[in-house]
Scaffold this motif. Structure first.
Motif, PDB file in Angstrom:
ATOM      1  N   VAL A 175       0.926  -1.255   0.058  1.00 56.16           N
ATOM      2  CA  VAL A 175      -0.070  -0.047   0.087  1.00 56.16           C
ATOM      3  C   VAL A 175       0.971   1.177  -0.059  1.00 56.16           C
ATOM      4  O   VAL A 175       0.676   2.021  -0.892  1.00 56.16           O
ATOM      5  N   ARG A 176       1.939   1.169   0.786  1.00 52.28           N
ATOM      6  CA  ARG A 176       2.883   2.334   0.984  1.00 52.28           C
ATOM      7  C   ARG A 176       3.650   2.598  -0.468  1.00 52.28           C
ATOM      8  O   ARG A 176       3.669   3.856  -0.787  1.00 52.28           O
ATOM      9  N   LEU A 177       4.304   1.349  -0.654  1.00 48.87           N
ATOM     10  CA  LEU A 177       4.987   1.852  -2.203  1.00 48.87           C
ATOM     11  C   LEU A 177       4.237   2.503  -3.408  1.00 48.87           C
ATOM     12  O   LEU A 177       4.870   3.062  -4.190  1.00 48.87           O
ATOM     13  N   TYR A 178       3.142   1.908  -3.314  1.00 48.63           N
ATOM     14  CA  TYR A 178       2.144   2.301  -4.520  1.00 48.63           C
ATOM     15  C   TYR A 178       1.237   3.397  -4.159  1.00 48.63           C
ATOM     16  O   TYR A 178       0.473   3.794  -4.990  1.00 48.63           O
ATOM     17  N   ALA A 179       1.435   3.710  -2.971  1.00 49.30           N
ATOM     18  CA  ALA A 179       0.333   4.905  -2.469  1.00 49.30           C
ATOM     19  C   ALA A 179      -1.068   4.584  -2.698  1.00 49.30           C
ATOM     20  O   ALA A 179      -1.854   5.380  -3.305  1.00 49.30           O
ATOM     21  N   ARG A 180      -1.582   3.340  -2.436  1.00 46.67           N
ATOM     22  CA  ARG A 180      -2.933   3.115  -2.722  1.00 46.67           C
ATOM     23  C   ARG A 180      -3.824   3.149  -1.766  1.00 46.67           C
ATOM     24  O   ARG A 180      -3.441   3.533  -0.491  1.00 46.67           O
ATOM     25  N   GLU A 181      -5.167   3.671  -1.973  1.00 50.40           N
ATOM     26  CA  GLU A 181      -6.041   3.784  -0.728  1.00 50.40           C
ATOM     27  C   GLU A 181      -6.979   2.892  -0.525  1.00 50.40           C
ATOM     28  O   GLU A 181      -7.868   2.838   0.169  1.00 50.40           O
ATOM     29  N   ARG A 182      -6.865   1.716  -1.446  1.00 58.13           N
ATOM     30  CA  ARG A 182      -7.728   0.726  -1.194  1.00 58.13           C
ATOM     31  C   ARG A 182      -7.142  -0.669  -1.124  1.00 58.13           C
ATOM     32  O   ARG A 182      -6.097  -0.696  -1.930  1.00 58.13           O
ATOM     33  N   VAL A 183      -7.467  -1.570  -0.431  1.00 58.26           N
ATOM     34  CA  VAL A 183      -7.049  -3.112  -0.500  1.00 58.26           C
ATOM     35  C   VAL A 183      -8.274  -3.929  -0.453  1.00 58.26           C
ATOM     36  O   VAL A 183      -9.057  -3.667  -0.003  1.00 58.26           O
TER      37      VAL A 183
END
Ligand code: KG4
Ligand code: ZN
Length: 344
Positions: free
Chosen positions: A262-270
């Motif tokens: 999540v952090r590496l790709y700056a995603r807001e959803r999992v």
């Protein structure tokens, strides 16, 4: 479009009817018939699975069409799992789907089972669309994937040995619990004292995304640690504590790896998928950690987390809308990379 999905890759015979286009897709029906016979053997017996699919595939499909309140004439396309899975089991659904598509003269599309798991959650949570981080955790697979768009997948990590569900099942066996063990461990762990045993979460070393251990997972060492801890103890009294410590350790590893992605790709959803995604303790731990990192967890309900034909139809619809079609000589494959994988 009204699309029929068929899934027979393992021990669930499933059919579903979906209707819609783009991201506006409604599930009209979903039938899942689980083969309980394998419990007797403590694992899925491939030959028995194939025969059981053969016995029920026609009524399962008929039931899905009936439940959708449509006629066979209304079906405009057929989507079927063709890989990965048990080849004999896959062939039953694949042959049935091909025959149906040929006889009705409607398009046919083969679907990769693990890609379909990425599409399971959006059927219930319309916001669970790319870009997102996906964690697919089942009895056969453990995959951490960055989903930039539908059809564009970056495989970040996978298990080096046992799948997450396989680890649950093997530890359950060590503890004298029935197959499949995941739900039993989760239930029993609720009464466990978290301080009685501690197992270091596996593979959480690695400080940079270029480290080979950064995203990968491994559960066989954890299983061995549980095995060692069971020696010479009274299992009846220690079972909840051992279950708790095992589950805490496995969850900590899954949460840590997902957070890294999540952090590496700056995603807001999992998005979660696979049978282990049914684990509420995991869902709660994951949601808590992700919320602190500004991301939201989308977990499918058990029917859509485990193997089902609705996700196959949903993924099939996506490919059909891109203009793809499979030819009727499409084969079944035990293993096959997810289509659309980017080099990582
Ligand atoms: O996706 P699935 O139904 O079948 C495949 O393996 O493809 O996943 C089955 C796995 C089993 O290993 C089972 O023990 C695990 O999912 N499982 C769970 C839970 N429910 C099912 N593992 C942990 N906690 C659960 N509540
Ligand atoms: Zn699956």
């Amino acid at each position: 479009m009204v699309i029929l999905g068929i899934e027979t890759s393992c021990d669930e015979t499933s059919a579903a009817v979906l209707e819609g286009a783009g991201e506006a897709v409604a599930q009209r029906s979903l039938v899942i018939l689980s083969q309980d016979v394998h419990r007797v053997f403590g694992g899925v017996v491939p030959e028995i699975a194939s025969r059981a699919h053969l016995a029920v595939i026609a009524p399962v499909v008929q039931r899905a069409i009936h439940d959708a309140e449509v006629s066979l004439d209304a079906i405009e396309a057929v989507a079927v799992t063709y890989a990965p899975g048990l080849v004999g089991a896959l062939l039953v659904g694949l042959s049935y789907g091909k025959a149906l598509s040929f006889s009705r003269d409607v398009p046919f599309i083969g679907v990769h089972h693990m890609e379909a798991h990425l599409f399971g959650t959006v059927l219930e949570h319309p916001e669970a669309i790319p870009p997102f981080t996906a964690l697919l955790i089942s009895g056969g697979h453990t995959l951490l994937i960055d989903v930039e768009h539908w059809g564009r997948y970056r495989l970040l990590g996978a298990t080096r040995d046992d799948a997450a569900g396989e680890a649950f099942d093997k530890v359950a066996k060590l503890l004298g619990l029935p197959y499949p063990g995941g739900p039993h461990i989760e239930r029993i762990a609720r009464d466990g004292d978290p301080t009685r045993y501690r197992f270091t979460p596996p593979m959480i070393r690695g400080t940079h995304s270029s480290d080979p251990d950064y995203f990968d997972l491994s559960f066989s060492g954890l299983k061995t640690a549980v095995l060692r801890a069971t020696r010479g103890v009274d299992l009846d009294s220690e079972r909840p504590h051992l279950s708790r410590a095992f589950q805490d350790s496995l969850i900590a590893a899954l949460v840590e790896k997902t957070l890294r992605a999540v952090r590496l790709y700056a995603r807001e959803r999992v998005v979660l998928g696979g049978g282990v995604a049914c684990n509420r303790t995991l869902q709660e731990a994951m949601a808590r950690t992700l919320a602190a990192a500004g991301a939201k967890l989308y977990a499918p309900s058990p029917r859509l987390a485990t193997d089902n034909a609705a996700m196959i139809a949903r993924a099939g619809l996506y490919h059909l809308e891109k203009g793809e079609r499979s030819s009727l000589d499409l084969n079944a494959y035990a293993t096959l990379p997810i289509p659309g994988l980017l080099a990582s």
